[in-house]
Design a protein around this motif. Structure first.
Motif, PDB file in Angstrom:
ATOM      1  N   UNK A 102     -17.434 -20.552   0.279  1.00 18.74           N
ATOM      2  CA  UNK A 102     -17.675 -19.892  -1.134  1.00 18.74           C
ATOM      3  C   UNK A 102     -16.814 -18.656  -1.184  1.00 18.74           C
ATOM      4  N   UNK A 103     -17.033 -17.934   0.166  1.00 18.91           N
ATOM      5  CA  UNK A 103     -16.116 -16.675   0.156  1.00 18.91           C
ATOM      6  C   UNK A 103     -14.875 -17.000  -0.158  1.00 18.91           C
ATOM      7  N   UNK A 106     -14.474 -18.232  -4.016  1.00 17.23           N
ATOM      8  CA  UNK A 106     -14.439 -17.007  -5.105  1.00 17.23           C
ATOM      9  C   UNK A 106     -13.396 -15.955  -5.148  1.00 17.23           C
ATOM     10  N   UNK A 107     -12.891 -15.557  -3.966  1.00 23.08           N
ATOM     11  CA  UNK A 107     -11.758 -14.742  -3.593  1.00 23.08           C
ATOM     12  C   UNK A 107     -10.264 -15.494  -4.251  1.00 23.08           C
ATOM     13  N   UNK A 109     -10.281 -17.824  -6.756  1.00 21.49           N
ATOM     14  CA  UNK A 109     -10.393 -17.811  -8.169  1.00 21.49           C
ATOM     15  C   UNK A 109     -10.242 -16.401  -8.924  1.00 21.49           C
ATOM     16  N   UNK A 110     -10.737 -15.572  -8.032  1.00 16.77           N
ATOM     17  CA  UNK A 110     -10.437 -14.100  -8.583  1.00 16.77           C
ATOM     18  C   UNK A 110      -8.989 -13.563  -8.509  1.00 16.77           C
ATOM     19  N   UNK A 111      -8.421 -13.730  -7.484  1.00 20.93           N
ATOM     20  CA  UNK A 111      -7.160 -13.131  -7.002  1.00 20.93           C
ATOM     21  C   UNK A 111      -5.806 -14.402  -6.821  1.00 20.93           C
ATOM     22  N   UNK A 112      -5.978 -15.612  -7.477  1.00 13.81           N
ATOM     23  CA  UNK A 112      -5.062 -16.222  -6.887  1.00 13.81           C
ATOM     24  C   UNK A 112      -3.826 -15.876  -7.749  1.00 13.81           C
ATOM     25  N   UNK A 113      -3.589 -15.260  -8.652  1.00 15.00           N
ATOM     26  CA  UNK A 113      -2.404 -14.788  -9.087  1.00 15.00           C
ATOM     27  C   UNK A 113      -1.584 -14.104  -8.188  1.00 15.00           C
ATOM     28  N   UNK A 115      -2.301 -14.090  -4.928  1.00 14.16           N
ATOM     29  CA  UNK A 115      -2.105 -15.145  -3.628  1.00 14.16           C
ATOM     30  C   UNK A 115      -1.002 -16.117  -3.691  1.00 14.16           C
ATOM     31  N   UNK A 134      -0.340 -10.723  -0.281  1.00 13.05           N
ATOM     32  CA  UNK A 134      -1.475 -10.970  -0.481  1.00 13.05           C
ATOM     33  C   UNK A 134      -2.146 -12.215   0.094  1.00 13.05           C
ATOM     34  N   UNK A 137      -2.968 -11.818   3.753  1.00 14.82           N
ATOM     35  CA  UNK A 137      -4.510 -11.120   3.546  1.00 14.82           C
ATOM     36  C   UNK A 137      -5.598 -11.960   3.333  1.00 14.82           C
ATOM     37  N   UNK A 138      -5.200 -12.867   2.526  1.00 14.13           N
ATOM     38  CA  UNK A 138      -6.228 -13.566   1.674  1.00 14.13           C
ATOM     39  C   UNK A 138      -6.624 -14.805   3.195  1.00 14.13           C
ATOM     40  N   UNK A 141      -8.713 -13.176   5.318  1.00 16.23           N
ATOM     41  CA  UNK A 141     -10.019 -12.915   4.787  1.00 16.23           C
ATOM     42  C   UNK A 141     -10.975 -14.005   5.212  1.00 16.23           C
TER      43      UNK A 141
END
Lengths: 162, 437
Positions: A102-103, A106-107, A109-113, A115, A134, A137-138, A141
């Motif tokens: 889920x981490x 969620x990340x 979903x919010x930050x795909x542009x 990534x 990015x 980093x993703x 994470x």
């Protein structure tokens, strides 16, 4: 107010009179919003999928008929065969997979542009920077999330064995 | 589930006909989660009820803050009661917009959990038994469609992904109104249910209940409203576990976004956002919004030939940069806060706007129109209100952090006004027309 006539009316409509007033009020305001935006802004005849109306309905369809079925299916596969209560003497693995997954979800979903480096020229023009960092980093994470989850699982496993 | 029901609205035969035409695939959808139920939905609903109004209000305030530049401009009765956006405290827009974007992102896990908790209703058959229920479904489309639309356009906008093609301002503003209507009518209809459902279980008790002791919610058949699974699986997670998971998602989002506006060392924590990128340690190394290259500003026009032209009550006055530097300089520590939810606080030095107004015979300025060298783009000019032009810290900045502005930060001169939306702080200023007496 609950004369037989109003009761009969409520049964025909399915709710009280103020419910109808609220619904009609909402519809009128939204109709006004739609009229103010204008069909030209809502619908792009050249590139249909870049229309506000398509994105409005599309957001619901994407969530309800794509995102939800996908994650529900993934979770069903993860918990497959668990119909009875788990053995208390064992540490269930399932949430140690769910949480880091889920981490990641969620990340993303919010930050795909960032990534997926989707900003392109717009991004460079606005910030003077690029989107190269990015993705790594993703990934780090997400890796960290799975690692921490695995470490917690290991600790719980050892404590149950003792 | 299949027993014949008689509580159809008018025309009963039509509603019953819809009920009989059950799509075959629906029978195979089995809701198994033992955690779904009105209490859980109400807890998530209560969180959203308390927080979403803040997102709505700060969003609408952002429209007001843009003043003359508010977009979309021609909105009929949806025009907000406009007032002059204040200049005190200087962090006002930083706070309101930081809250709008930050809280909006932090609530995404709660929204997703809330939708998960009620999704059996979406696949319930028949979709409606009366006109009342059919209308309610329509307002739910406003609510859910509006909310998801605002989240999607907002998330894409703050990361410069304009794949949607249409105007973000138009879409986000009108989308907000549709959502507000859906939200208000949903709250009006469901508030009593929420309060009643919250009373069915004790939150404190739930927070003490382990997975092994977790049981499905017990509700009257009609009050469960189809949320409680008919044949629930054994719990793989407690209710407190689920709430912790959702809260943890929000906390993680907070940790990954707050830094873009809190700044300082926390900026690095916003490691997946454009404004979390480290720009360096020098006096000019803070985030840029729109580079000089993107604004088509060429070095020639900002060099020795650059002149600032001031218009007011009399002949136009032109000043070069040396003359501006020779005027009384004022230094102010001010945040510059972007509508995208990030901000950065720097020490700006330059000439007070009211001193420039005095140069053209305006002792009490009531407004100013600032134009940039930038020839294209939505924000090549800006209107300032009376407070913004006369505040003691409202500057035509020539320097930042003790050094000359860089070209990307607006050299030779830029506007910086307390609490004004970032993009109205025009860079590469070419002319200012003052109003007043």
């Amino acid at each position: 107010m609950s004369s037989p006539r109003s009761t009969r009316w409520s049964r025909a409509y399915g709710a009280s009179g103020w419910h109808l007033a609220l619904m009609l009020g909402s519809l009128v305001v939204v109709a006004y919003v739609v009229a103010t935006v204008g069909l030209d802004a809502l619908w792009d005849p050249d590139v249909w999928w870049q229309s506000i109306a398509v994105w409005f309905v599309g957001a619901v369809v994407l969530h309800d008929l794509v995102l939800f079925p996908l994650y529900a299916l993934a979770d069903r596969l993860l918990t497959r065969g668990r119909t009875t209560a788990p053995d208390p003497a064992r540490v269930p693995l399932v949430n140690h997979v769910r949480v880091p997954s889920l981490v990641a979800a969620l990340t993303f979903l919010l930050f795909f542009p960032g990534i997926l480096r989707r900003g392109g020229d717009t991004y460079v023009n606005a910030t003077g920077l690029d989107q190269d960092p990015f993705l790594l980093r993703w990934l780090l994470l997400v890796l960290a999330a799975y690692f921490v989850s695995a470490a917690v699982y290991a600790v719980r496993w050892v404590r149950v064995r003792r | 589930m299949t027993e014949e029901r008689t509580d159809y609205g008018f025309p009963a035969r039509a509603w019953a006909g819809i009920a009989r035409r059950r799509p075959p695939g629906l029978d195979r959808v089995a809701w198994r989660s033992p955690l779904r139920g009105p209490w859980l939905t109400s807890v998530l609903g209560a969180v959203l009820l308390a927080s979403i109004p803040v997102v709505i209000l700060t969003g609408l305030l952002s429209y007001v803050a843009y003043g003359e530049q508010a977009r979309p401009s021609d909105v009929g009765w949806l025009h907000l009661p406009m007032f002059d956006w204040p200049t005190d405290p200087s962090w006002l827009f930083r706070l309101t917009q930081g809250l709008h974007v930050g809280l909006g992102l932090v609530l995404v896990p709660v929204v997703l959990a809330k939708l998960w908790s009620v999704i059996p209703r979406l696949f319930a058959w028949p979709p409606a038994r009366s006109a009342a229920q059919a209308l309610e479904r329509l307002t739910l489309l406003m609510l859910v469609g509006g909310l998801l639309f605002e989240i999607v356009t907002g998330v894409l906008n703050i990361q410069y992904d304009y794949v949607f093609g249409f105007s973000f301002y138009t879409a986000h503003y009108y989308g907000a109104w549709v959502f507000i209507v859906g939200f208000v009518s949903h709250v009006a209809l469901k508030l009593p249910t929420m309060v009643r459902s919250l009373r069915t279980r004790s939150l404190r008790e739930e927070l003490r209940t382990r997975r092994a002791d977790t049981r499905p919610e017990r509700v009257a058949p009609d009050d469960g409203a189809g949320l409680v699974a008919a044949d629930p699986a054994a719990p793989t997670m407690s209710r407190r576990g689920l709430l912790a998971l959702v809260g943890g998602g929000s906390l993680l989002t907070f940790a990954l976004t707050a830094g873009q506006t809190v700044g300082g060392p926390t900026r690095r924590l916003a490691l997946l956002l454009p404004r979390g990128l480290d720009s360096g340690d020098g006096p000019l190394d803070f985030p840029v919004n729109k580079t000089a290259e993107a604004a088509a500003i060429v070095t020639a026009s900002t060099g020795a030939t650059w002149r600032l032209s001031l218009e007011g009550d009399g002949p136009t006055v032109t000043l070069d940069r040396e003359q501006l530097l020779a005027m009384t300089q004022h230094t102010a520590v001010l945040p510059i806060a972007c509508v995208e939810g990030w901000s950065t606080t720097q020490t700006w030095t330059g000439v007070r706007l009211r001193d420039l107004a005095a140069q053209v015979g305006i002792g009490e300025p009531t407004g100013a129109f600032v134009k940039s060298l930038q020839e294209q783009g939505a924000f090549k000019a800006a209107d300032l209100n009376a407070g913004q032009v006369s505040h003691a810290d409202a500057l035509l900045a020539l320097q930042v952090n003790g050094v000359d502005l860089s070209l990307d930060h607006g050299f030779p001169a830029r506007i910086i006004v307390p609490a004004m939306p970032g993009v109205l702080n025009t860079k590469w200023v070419a002319s200012i027309r003052f109003e007043g007496s």
